[in-house]
Structures are given as C-alpha cells and as structure tokens.
Design an enzyme around this catalytic site. Structure first.
Site, PDB file in Angstrom:
ATOM      1  N   TYR A  14       0.875  -1.178   0.000  1.00 30.12           N
ATOM      2  CA  TYR A  14       0.000   0.000   0.000  1.00 30.12           C
ATOM      3  C   TYR A  14       0.908   1.222   0.000  1.00 30.12           C
ATOM      4  O   TYR A  14       1.575   1.524   0.984  1.00 30.12           O
ATOM      5  CB  TYR A  14      -0.916   0.019   1.225  1.00 30.12           C
ATOM      6  CG  TYR A  14      -1.907  -1.127   1.299  1.00 30.12           C
ATOM      7  CD1 TYR A  14      -2.274  -1.833   0.162  1.00 30.12           C
ATOM      8  CD2 TYR A  14      -2.485  -1.501   2.502  1.00 30.12           C
ATOM      9  CE1 TYR A  14      -3.190  -2.882   0.228  1.00 30.12           C
ATOM     10  CE2 TYR A  14      -3.401  -2.538   2.575  1.00 30.12           C
ATOM     11  CZ  TYR A  14      -3.743  -3.229   1.436  1.00 30.12           C
ATOM     12  OH  TYR A  14      -4.648  -4.262   1.517  1.00 30.12           O
ATOM     13  N   PHE A  19     -14.054   0.179  -3.199  1.00 32.01           N
ATOM     14  CA  PHE A  19     -13.988   1.386  -4.034  1.00 32.01           C
ATOM     15  C   PHE A  19     -15.373   1.794  -4.550  1.00 32.01           C
ATOM     16  O   PHE A  19     -15.564   2.894  -5.037  1.00 32.01           O
ATOM     17  CB  PHE A  19     -13.018   1.167  -5.202  1.00 32.01           C
ATOM     18  CG  PHE A  19     -11.599   0.949  -4.731  1.00 32.01           C
ATOM     19  CD1 PHE A  19     -10.851   2.003  -4.212  1.00 32.01           C
ATOM     20  CD2 PHE A  19     -11.012  -0.312  -4.776  1.00 32.01           C
ATOM     21  CE1 PHE A  19      -9.550   1.814  -3.756  1.00 32.01           C
ATOM     22  CE2 PHE A  19      -9.710  -0.518  -4.330  1.00 32.01           C
ATOM     23  CZ  PHE A  19      -8.982   0.553  -3.822  1.00 32.01           C
ATOM     24  N   THR A  20     -16.333   0.865  -4.467  1.00 31.78           N
ATOM     25  CA  THR A  20     -17.714   1.188  -4.843  1.00 31.78           C
ATOM     26  C   THR A  20     -18.593   0.955  -3.621  1.00 31.78           C
ATOM     27  O   THR A  20     -19.131  -0.129  -3.428  1.00 31.78           O
ATOM     28  CB  THR A  20     -18.201   0.262  -5.990  1.00 31.78           C
ATOM     29  OG1 THR A  20     -17.162   0.168  -6.963  1.00 31.78           O
ATOM     30  CG2 THR A  20     -19.464   0.784  -6.626  1.00 31.78           C
ATOM     31  N   PRO A  21     -18.726   1.973  -2.745  1.00 27.20           N
ATOM     32  CA  PRO A  21     -19.454   1.762  -1.487  1.00 27.20           C
ATOM     33  C   PRO A  21     -20.837   1.139  -1.692  1.00 27.20           C
ATOM     34  O   PRO A  21     -21.513   1.415  -2.689  1.00 27.20           O
ATOM     35  CB  PRO A  21     -19.537   3.168  -0.893  1.00 27.20           C
ATOM     36  CG  PRO A  21     -18.345   3.885  -1.450  1.00 27.20           C
ATOM     37  CD  PRO A  21     -18.156   3.320  -2.853  1.00 27.20           C
ATOM     38  N   LEU A  22     -21.227   0.286  -0.736  1.00 30.05           N
ATOM     39  CA  LEU A  22     -22.489  -0.444  -0.817  1.00 30.05           C
ATOM     40  C   LEU A  22     -23.664   0.501  -1.028  1.00 30.05           C
ATOM     41  O   LEU A  22     -23.742   1.546  -0.378  1.00 30.05           O
ATOM     42  CB  LEU A  22     -22.737  -1.183   0.505  1.00 30.05           C
ATOM     43  CG  LEU A  22     -21.825  -2.347   0.855  1.00 30.05           C
ATOM     44  CD1 LEU A  22     -22.131  -2.818   2.268  1.00 30.05           C
ATOM     45  CD2 LEU A  22     -22.005  -3.468  -0.158  1.00 30.05           C
ATOM     46  N   PHE A  52     -13.180  -5.251   1.824  1.00 23.84           N
ATOM     47  CA  PHE A  52     -14.274  -4.479   1.228  1.00 23.84           C
ATOM     48  C   PHE A  52     -15.592  -4.688   2.009  1.00 23.84           C
ATOM     49  O   PHE A  52     -16.654  -4.914   1.406  1.00 23.84           O
ATOM     50  CB  PHE A  52     -14.502  -4.867  -0.247  1.00 23.84           C
ATOM     51  CG  PHE A  52     -13.400  -4.468  -1.193  1.00 23.84           C
ATOM     52  CD1 PHE A  52     -12.435  -3.539  -0.834  1.00 23.84           C
ATOM     53  CD2 PHE A  52     -13.333  -5.005  -2.483  1.00 23.84           C
ATOM     54  CE1 PHE A  52     -11.417  -3.165  -1.716  1.00 23.84           C
ATOM     55  CE2 PHE A  52     -12.327  -4.635  -3.372  1.00 23.84           C
ATOM     56  CZ  PHE A  52     -11.365  -3.718  -2.994  1.00 23.84           C
ATOM     57  N   PRO A  53     -15.548  -4.602   3.349  1.00 21.99           N
ATOM     58  CA  PRO A  53     -16.786  -4.824   4.122  1.00 21.99           C
ATOM     59  C   PRO A  53     -17.855  -3.790   3.830  1.00 21.99           C
ATOM     60  O   PRO A  53     -19.047  -4.050   4.026  1.00 21.99           O
ATOM     61  CB  PRO A  53     -16.312  -4.729   5.579  1.00 21.99           C
ATOM     62  CG  PRO A  53     -15.064  -3.890   5.523  1.00 21.99           C
ATOM     63  CD  PRO A  53     -14.406  -4.255   4.225  1.00 21.99           C
ATOM     64  N   LEU A  54     -17.415  -2.605   3.332  1.00 25.24           N
ATOM     65  CA  LEU A  54     -18.379  -1.545   2.999  1.00 25.24           C
ATOM     66  C   LEU A  54     -18.531  -1.399   1.486  1.00 25.24           C
ATOM     67  O   LEU A  54     -19.075  -0.417   1.002  1.00 25.24           O
ATOM     68  CB  LEU A  54     -17.914  -0.206   3.610  1.00 25.24           C
ATOM     69  CG  LEU A  54     -17.709  -0.216   5.124  1.00 25.24           C
ATOM     70  CD1 LEU A  54     -17.135   1.112   5.608  1.00 25.24           C
ATOM     71  CD2 LEU A  54     -19.024  -0.515   5.839  1.00 25.24           C
ATOM     72  N   GLY A  55     -17.999  -2.368   0.740  1.00 29.80           N
ATOM     73  CA  GLY A  55     -18.094  -2.309  -0.719  1.00 29.80           C
ATOM     74  C   GLY A  55     -16.809  -1.847  -1.387  1.00 29.80           C
ATOM     75  O   GLY A  55     -16.713  -1.832  -2.609  1.00 29.80           O
TER      76      GLY A  55
END
Ligand SMILES: NC(=O)c1ccc[n+]([C@@H]2O[C@H](COP(=O)([O-])OP(=O)(O)OC[C@H]3O[C@@H](n4cnc5c(N)ncnc54)[C@H](OP(=O)(O)O)[C@@H]3O)[C@@H](O)[C@H]2O)c1
Length: 288
Positions: free
Chosen positions: A61, A216-219, A211-214
């Site tokens: 990163y 790079f594409t938020p849920l 990606f628990p919140l989606g």
C-alpha cells in the site's frame, strides 16, 4: 469502542471483532503519499484511542507509505495491538498490482514489512494470491507458502494467513502449515464465501472480510437504507453490524481516511440488529 461485539482469536492473540483497514491512508489509487499526512496519522491514533486492537495493512500500500504512517503514528506499539500484513504482490510504476511470489520477492516483502513497521517479528502475515487479481482463482500455493513457512521458522513471522483464496487452496495451505485467518472479499452484497465462513468458524479460523463496505464502490441498496433508517443508524453501520452478527469468526476491517467515518464505523460494534432487520438484510445477498 464497546465490547458488545466481543472478541476472537487471531493466532494466539484475542482481538476485538471490529478492526481497522489502513489501505485508504495511502494516496489516490493506494499509490504514493496521502493528500493530508497529518490527517492520516490522526485517523490511526483515533482508531487505537477508541479501542481498535487489530489493524490490517501491507507494504504494497503506497508502496511502503501505509506501514510508515502506522509506525509514525503508533510506535512504540501498545501491547495489545495486532498488526496484520500481507505479501504476494508488488506495485508497478504505473500503480498496477503485480504478482511477487519468487522466494526473493517474498523474503524481501517480509523484510520490508519488518523495517517499515519497525518490529522484530510480524504477528500475522497473509499470503495474498494473485492467480487472478480480481477474483480468487485455482492454482497451487505450495511454493510460496513453503517460503513463508520457512520465514516463520526463522522467527520473522508469528502466524500465517491466506488471502484471496478458494476452499481448495485453504485445504492445501492447511496441509502445509497452520493457517490462522482467511481474508477474502465479502459483504452484504458479495456473499460467495457463505459456506466457507461457516466451515472456517467450525475450525476456529478467523475470517476477515475485505471491502466490508463495498470497497472502491461503497455499498448501495434501498433495503439497507430502509433498515438503517428504521434503526436510527447509518447504512455503513448496519452493513458492519450485519457482518458482526453473521458469524462469530468474522473480523471486519473497514477502511477510512476520515475520523468522522472511523467513529461512525466503530459505533457499529454496539448496534444489535433485530431478527426482522437481519431477515431483510439477508435477502439483499440473495437478490444482489
Ligand atoms: N486482501 C486483499 O486483497 C484486500 C483488498 C482490498 C482491501 N483489503 C483490506 O481491507 C480493508 C478494507 O477495505 P477498503 O478500505 O478497501 O474498503 P471498505 O472498508 O469496504 O470501504 C472503504 C471505503 O468506504 C468509505 N467509507 C468508510 N467508512 C464510511 C462511512 N462511515 N460512510 C461513508 N463512507 C465510508 C471510505 O471512504 P473515506 O476514506 O472517505 O471514509 C472508502 O472509500 C483495507 O483497508 C485493506 O486493509 C484487502
């Protein structure tokens, strides 16, 4: 952060169920320095001040940037903090994500993590497979995992995990060395690992959904928004609370570069979803 959500063992260390993913702290595209270095340092310190004891990172990163920020913000590290890193990729000069599985590259990655985090031993190292960058794909992990297991024998790595893997690869990995965690993509709308999570729970292995919140594409889901509104919570809090209630071995590591979002996310550890909310949310995965 309260203890409502409980804790789970990561290797030999208990960690609170809700952790923090540091990937968002690097520059745009997880490449180069952050736009606001002081803000990134503040997010890390706030996370630990609010009880986070599990931080996910990687030396790819930035590269190097995120680990250097973690060291600057948090060293000397609190005794109860578990920093989990991953190896198996390197960055091209164009910010691309490239496989890095030769013995030399894996060894260098462990040395880079040790140096940039400023530690003598890495508590948990995930081998991140790269047969396909975007989805787990079959292929033997014997050669790279053997290298990582040797680095573990040398005392540079305490525990080994796997990332971006299939059930077949996890089974192969467990024949080669002890695997303490699996880190794959999973959230309310991306649930291919449902059966895997349950089998890992039976084996006492932590499952860390990235990606628990989606990501790079938020849920985004009207059901999620409606449930959140009904509970007086935000959609992101409900998405995290759903993960925490989905299985006891799930350790979400939501990422953010914002202190406000961090606080919002950590408050999800206190949010208990009633059965009717769980039923509605479970339906999202079924319908997409
Ligand atoms: N093993 C792997 O292959 C792999 C791959 C990807 C990620 N990871 C790990 O998983 C961690 C989590 O993944 P992630 O950070 O990419 O994705 P994520 O946690 O699903 O979502 C992060 C995104 O959501 C936004 N966000 C966070 N909290 C929010 C809130 N309360 N309200 C609105 N937006 C919010 C963030 O923007 P703001 O910064 O504006 O808050 C960011 O854009 C990473 O930090 C990394 O450690 C591992």
């Amino acid at each position: 952060m309260s203890q409502t959500a409980g804790s789970f063992s990561l290797g030999t260390r208990p960690v609170k169920r809700l952790g923090y993913g540091a990937m968002q702290l690097a520059g745009p595209g997880v490449f180069g320095p952050p736009r606001d270095r002081a803000a990134a340092i503040t997010v890390l310190r706030e996370a630990v001040a609010h009880g986070v004891d599990h931080i996910d990172t990687s030396d790819f990163y930035g590269p190097h940037v995120t680990n250097q920020l973690i060291r600057e913000a948090l060293a000397p590290y609190p005794d109860d903090l578990v920093i989990v890193t991953k190896i198996g990729a390197r960055r091209g000069s164009d910010a691309s994500w490239l496989p890095a599985f030769s013995p030399e590259e894996l060894t260098r990655a462990v040395e880079d993590n040790l140096r940039n985090l400023g530690v003598d031993v890495l508590e948990v190292v995930n081998l991140r497979l790269m047969f396909d960058v975007h989805a787990p794909a079959e292929g033997s992990l014997e050669a790279p995992l053997t290298v990582l297991a040797e680095l573990q024998r040398q005392g540079k790595v305490r525990h080994v995990g796997l990332s971006h893997v299939t059930p077949t690869q996890i089974a192969e990995g467990r024949r080669l060395c002890e695997i303490v965690c699996v880190q794959n993509q999973y959230n309310l709308t991306h649930r291919s690992d449902d059966a895997l999570i349950d089998s890992l729970a039976e084996a006492g292995i932590a499952y860390v959904p990235f990606f628990p919140l989606g990501g790079f594409t938020p849920l985004q889901s009207s059901t999620l928004s409606e449930v959140a509104q009904g509970l007086g919570a935000t959609p992101m809090q409900v998405a995290l609370a759903w993960l925490l209630q989905r299985a006891p071995n799930i350790l979400p590591i939501p990422g953010t570069s914002s202190v406000a979002h961090l606080r919002e996310n950590l408050a999800a550890a206190d949010l208990v979803l009633p059965p009717e909310a769980l039923r509605a949310l479970d339906g999202i995965g079924a319908t997409g």
